[in-house]
Design an enzyme around this catalytic site. Structure first.
Site, PDB file in Angstrom:
ATOM      1  N   TRP A 194       3.360  -6.230  13.344  1.00 26.20           N
ATOM      2  CA  TRP A 194       4.460  -5.550  12.655  1.00 26.20           C
ATOM      3  C   TRP A 194       5.687  -5.235  13.505  1.00 26.20           C
ATOM      4  O   TRP A 194       6.682  -4.753  12.978  1.00 26.20           O
ATOM      5  CB  TRP A 194       3.949  -4.258  12.015  1.00 26.20           C
ATOM      6  N   GLU A 210      -7.164   4.483  15.799  1.00 32.06           N
ATOM      7  CA  GLU A 210      -6.874   3.047  15.851  1.00 32.06           C
ATOM      8  C   GLU A 210      -6.218   2.754  17.199  1.00 32.06           C
ATOM      9  O   GLU A 210      -5.113   3.219  17.469  1.00 32.06           O
ATOM     10  CB  GLU A 210      -5.926   2.652  14.721  1.00 32.06           C
ATOM     11  N   ARG A 212       0.846  -1.197   0.000  1.00 32.07           N
ATOM     12  CA  ARG A 212       0.000   0.000   0.000  1.00 32.07           C
ATOM     13  C   ARG A 212       0.880   1.245   0.000  1.00 32.07           C
ATOM     14  O   ARG A 212       2.090   1.156   0.121  1.00 32.07           O
ATOM     15  CB  ARG A 212      -0.950  -0.001   1.200  1.00 32.07           C
ATOM     16  N   CYS A 266       3.425   8.754  -5.108  1.00 30.24           N
ATOM     17  CA  CYS A 266       4.304   9.881  -4.847  1.00 30.24           C
ATOM     18  C   CYS A 266       3.413  11.120  -4.693  1.00 30.24           C
ATOM     19  O   CYS A 266       2.572  11.385  -5.551  1.00 30.24           O
ATOM     20  CB  CYS A 266       5.235  10.046  -6.046  1.00 30.24           C
ATOM     21  N   GLU A 306      -2.215  -8.789   7.256  1.00 32.73           N
ATOM     22  CA  GLU A 306      -2.414  -8.536   8.691  1.00 32.73           C
ATOM     23  C   GLU A 306      -3.160  -9.665   9.395  1.00 32.73           C
ATOM     24  O   GLU A 306      -3.843  -9.443  10.392  1.00 32.73           O
ATOM     25  CB  GLU A 306      -3.094  -7.176   8.872  1.00 32.73           C
ATOM     26  N   GLN A 307      -3.025 -10.874   8.885  1.00 34.53           N
ATOM     27  CA  GLN A 307      -3.775 -11.987   9.497  1.00 34.53           C
ATOM     28  C   GLN A 307      -3.320 -12.286  10.922  1.00 34.53           C
ATOM     29  O   GLN A 307      -4.036 -12.923  11.682  1.00 34.53           O
ATOM     30  CB  GLN A 307      -3.702 -13.229   8.619  1.00 34.53           C
ATOM     31  N   ASN A 334      -5.030   7.469   4.572  1.00 33.76           N
ATOM     32  CA  ASN A 334      -4.740   6.709   5.786  1.00 33.76           C
ATOM     33  C   ASN A 334      -3.265   6.840   6.101  1.00 33.76           C
ATOM     34  O   ASN A 334      -2.414   6.518   5.269  1.00 33.76           O
ATOM     35  CB  ASN A 334      -5.068   5.218   5.590  1.00 33.76           C
ATOM     36  N   GLU A 335      -2.959   7.332   7.280  1.00 32.29           N
ATOM     37  CA  GLU A 335      -1.582   7.415   7.782  1.00 32.29           C
ATOM     38  C   GLU A 335      -0.588   7.912   6.724  1.00 32.29           C
ATOM     39  O   GLU A 335       0.274   7.154   6.234  1.00 32.29           O
ATOM     40  CB  GLU A 335      -1.120   6.060   8.318  1.00 32.29           C
ATOM     41  N   HIS A 387      -2.777  -9.949  13.138  1.00 33.42           N
ATOM     42  CA  HIS A 387      -3.110  -8.760  13.934  1.00 33.42           C
ATOM     43  C   HIS A 387      -4.455  -8.979  14.620  1.00 33.42           C
ATOM     44  O   HIS A 387      -5.461  -9.252  13.965  1.00 33.42           O
ATOM     45  CB  HIS A 387      -3.187  -7.554  13.002  1.00 33.42           C
TER      46      HIS A 387
HETATM   47  C1  GAL Z   1      -1.921   1.135  11.045  1.00 31.98           C
HETATM   48  C2  GAL Z   1      -2.754   1.203   9.775  1.00 31.98           C
HETATM   49  C3  GAL Z   1      -3.781   0.112   9.720  1.00 31.98           C
HETATM   50  C4  GAL Z   1      -3.182  -1.200  10.108  1.00 31.98           C
HETATM   51  C5  GAL Z   1      -2.616  -1.080  11.499  1.00 31.98           C
HETATM   52  C6  GAL Z   1      -2.024  -2.368  12.021  1.00 31.98           C
HETATM   53  O1  GAL Z   1      -0.650   1.651  10.814  1.00 31.98           O
HETATM   54  O2  GAL Z   1      -3.391   2.446   9.668  1.00 31.98           O
HETATM   55  O3  GAL Z   1      -4.302   0.039   8.398  1.00 31.98           O
HETATM   56  O4  GAL Z   1      -2.194  -1.543   9.198  1.00 31.98           O
HETATM   57  O5  GAL Z   1      -1.597  -0.138  11.483  1.00 31.98           O
HETATM   58  O6  GAL Z   1      -1.505  -2.192  13.314  1.00 31.98           O
END
Ligand code: GAL
Length: 653
Positions: free
Chosen positions: A324, A316, A103, A107, A364-365, A141-142, A367
């Site tokens: 991660w 979030e 993702r 640029c 992200e499975q 997003n971020e 998470h």
């Molecule tokens: C954030 C992001 C989310 C998800 C999350 C996982 O950085 O906005 O989409 O990836 O982390 O912790």
């Protein structure tokens, strides 16, 4: 304070949505964020829109009484778009285009992408702005996640040249500002200027600083285009979810264009990934560093509306193990509730959990969510469910009116990254240590930019600020605020030169040094012994010097060779070394005592926050702790003076 959740209807069968919505409401959730990564489902092929599923998702959530935060889906441009316009992609520092497959593969300087992001934003805003269930918008997003603020693409180079021409007007002005006569770098055309990557050795620092400023400005401009589109159609609040521990664009600038700054709080992931010692990581493995979330709450509280009235929230909130960090432990039972209440104690409008259900597929499975991938209630859901009624009964909480401010500055972070001059200097860690020390003294602290109004602050703490704004000392004086400067403050001009005159009167730094991690500066203050490390500024000691007399400075602490470690005057003080926690506590106590600010040193794992009506205490440790009697003298409405691990107590002020 409301509770929310991040939800991905596109990940689940439609016949599950209605029950999901009812279950959300059942646990006290009232806001749901959707669609930030849904572009390929909204527009599967160029110009071919499929709104049916999103209409249905919005309707289903709205029918359950949920408010929706709708997102522009621009963090994930779809494959057909990238194939059609490969120039959308950002280039990394080693000069390679970044590829499709995760993702944020765009640029900020791609004109094509700017047009495309406006086009998709316009489409989604036109579709949903009139829907009463859509009560707020999130842009993208971020910004900057996965190292995406700075792009080294041909598009970025072109845009940078235009930015420079606008800033300097003539190449002569640029040459003077950057000092390009050094190493024969002079330019005669703006089009000769390249990006500062792939140079043989260190590029010109002013060139890099301008590139970092430009890159930050590009993020702000990109965001503003989306904000303008949304505002054309809708009066709903606009937010963007920023990150923790992230300095590559100026968040104060972004915050001015949106209504609420929200951020993504992952206390365990950030502790494991951060600069803390092994012992600290072990101690707080299941809780996060006790000041990590609070530091960012305070910082982002200042971004949209200023520290006193700023609107902010958590978009979030970590619900369990993330996927991660190097290690991804389970939070201690109670921590999800504690993190949520700490945000409330600092004036958040809402806390939204990431995510509703754990994804059984893709990146992200691993998470966690409020529910696991089989839809079974996870620990976080139980904790969230326990909070709704309590928050309702507690009522609206307004952030306290703090007397202490700490200045955190993005350009400073960039400058120390460009020329660290020390392998151990860490600007963020320095700010964080100051914040920790102040919080352990039981104080509420605002975090502000160098430009924010200082009215109402008694003491303004500046861990370090190379470029001191010309009017800062005057503004502090007018506000009757004492400024405490840390090392390297005033060491540069905005063109990244060494100043020719002292920006802080009387603080004439005649030389500076950085030292090995093992080296200690022995310091004496008031017959007590302390330590400094990493950095030392040598302040001219001749007390007959005119400046010193004017500033009326006194040496309060000295290194063992007699050089000043800490000097003070009525209006400001200067700390010449990086202090260890004991020395930091001593100098802060000195400054706070002189200004009649009462402090109480808290136990290592305990933190206290106050709103205008309530006090809150939090136990980040693994053992019970009992608050001292001078805390929590009002009626308890939750918990008691003895806090279990992850315990929170709340009392009336
Ligand atoms: C954030 C992001 C989310 C998800 C999350 C996982 O950085 O906005 O989409 O990836 O982390 O912790």
């Amino acid at each position: 304070m409301k509770l929310g959740v991040c939800y991905y209807p596109e990940h689940w069968p439609q016949d599950q949505w209605a029950q999901d919505a009812l279950d959300m409401v059942d646990i006290g959730i009232s806001k749901v964020r959707i669609a930030e990564f849904a572009w390929s489902r909204i527009e599967p092929r160029s110009g071919e829109f499929d709104w049916a599923w999103l209409d249905k998702a919005v309707e289903t959530l709205a029918n359950a009484g949920l408010e929706i935060t709708m997102c522009t889906p621009t963090a994930t441009p779809p494959k057909w778009l990238i194939d059609q316009y490969p120039d959308i992609r950002a280039w990394d520092e080693s000069g390679h285009p970044r590829t499709f497959g995760s993702r944020r593969h765009y640029c900020f300087s791609s004109k094509t992408y700017r047009k495309e992001s406006q086009r998709i934003s316009q489409a989604i805003v036109e579709r949903y702005s009139a829907n009463p269930a859509v009560t707020s918008w999130q842009t993208d997003n971020e910004y900057g996640c996965h190292n995406t603020v700075r792009s080294y693409s041909p598009n970025a180079r072109q845009a940078f040249r235009i930015w420079l021409a606008h800033k300097y007007k003539t190449t002569d002005a640029l040459n003077t500002a950057w000092g390009t006569v050094f190493w024969s770098q002079e330019y005669t055309e703006f089009d000769q200027v390249d990006l500062p990557n792939l140079t043989v050795t260190e590029p010109n620092p002013a060139h890099v600083l301008d590139f970092y400023r430009f890159s930050s400005d590009q993020v702000i401009a990109f965001n503003r285009e989306q904000v303008d589109i949304i505002r054309n159609y809708s009066k709903a609040d606009i937010t963007h979810n920023v990150m923790g521990h992230f300095t590559r664009f100026n968040h104060y600038d972004l915050g001015k264009d949106i209504d609420i700054t929200t951020w993504d709080s992952y206390p365990l992931g950030f502790l494991d990934q951060g600069w803390w010692t092994e012992a600290q990581k072990q101690r707080w493995m299941r809780a996060g560093h006790p000041d990590f979330a609070a530091f960012h709450h305070a910082l982002y509280r200042a971004c949209s509306g200023g520290p006193r009235k700023g609107r902010w929230g958590v978009m979030e909130q970590q619900p369990g193990p993330v996927n991660w960090a190097p290690n991804n432990p389970v939070p201690r039972d109670g921590m999800v509730a504690l993190w949520t209440l700490e945000a409330c104690a600092m004036g958040a409008e809402y806390v939204s959990y990431f995510r509703w259900r754990q994804a059984p597929f893709a990146q992200e499975q691993n998470h966690a969510g409020l529910r696991d991938h089989r839809n079974i209630t996870a620990r976080a859901e139980i904790e969230a469910k326990g909070l709704g009624n309590f928050l309702g009964a507690l009522g609206k909480q307004d952030a306290a009116y703090n007397k202490i401010a700490l200045i955190f500055d993005y350009e400073t972070a960039w400058m120390f990254n460009i020329q660290p001059q020390s392998a151990h200097w860490n600007y963020e860690a320095l700010c964080f240590d100051f914040y920790t020390a102040l919080r352990r003294m039981g104080l509420g602290v605002d975090i502000i930019s160098p430009q924010h109004d200082l009215t109402g602050y008694t003491v303004v703490i500046i861990p370090s600020l190379p470029i001191i704004p010309n009017d800062l000392l005057e503004r502090a004086k007018a506000a009757n605020a004492h400024i405490m400067f840390g090392p390297r403050s005033g060491s540069k001009t905005s063109d990244y030169h060494v100043p020719q005159t002292d920006p802080i009167p009387g603080i004439n730094i005649i030389r500076s040094e950085s030292v090995r991690a093992s080296h200690v500066f022995d310091i004496e203050m008031d017959e007590q012994y302390y330590r400094g490390h990493i950095w030392r500024d040598y302040i001219q000691t001749d007390l007959t010097d005119a400046d010193l007399t004017v500033a009326n400075l006194k040496v309060e602490a000295e290194c063992d060779d007699g050089t000043p470690a800490f000097v003070t005057s009525k209006d400001y003080s200067y700390l010449a070394v990086v202090p260890d926690m004991k020395f930091l506590r001593a100098v802060l106590s000195y400054v706070l005592d002189t200004h009649d600010i009462e402090t109480t040193w808290l136990a290592k794992d305990v933190r206290v926050e106050r709103t205008q009506t309530h006090g809150f205490a939090f136990n980040y440790g693994s053992k019970p702790v009992t608050l001292r009697n001078n805390f929590a003298t009002g009626k308890f409405i939750q918990g008691r003076r003895t806090l279990p691990p992850a315990g929170v107590c709340v009392w009336e002020l």
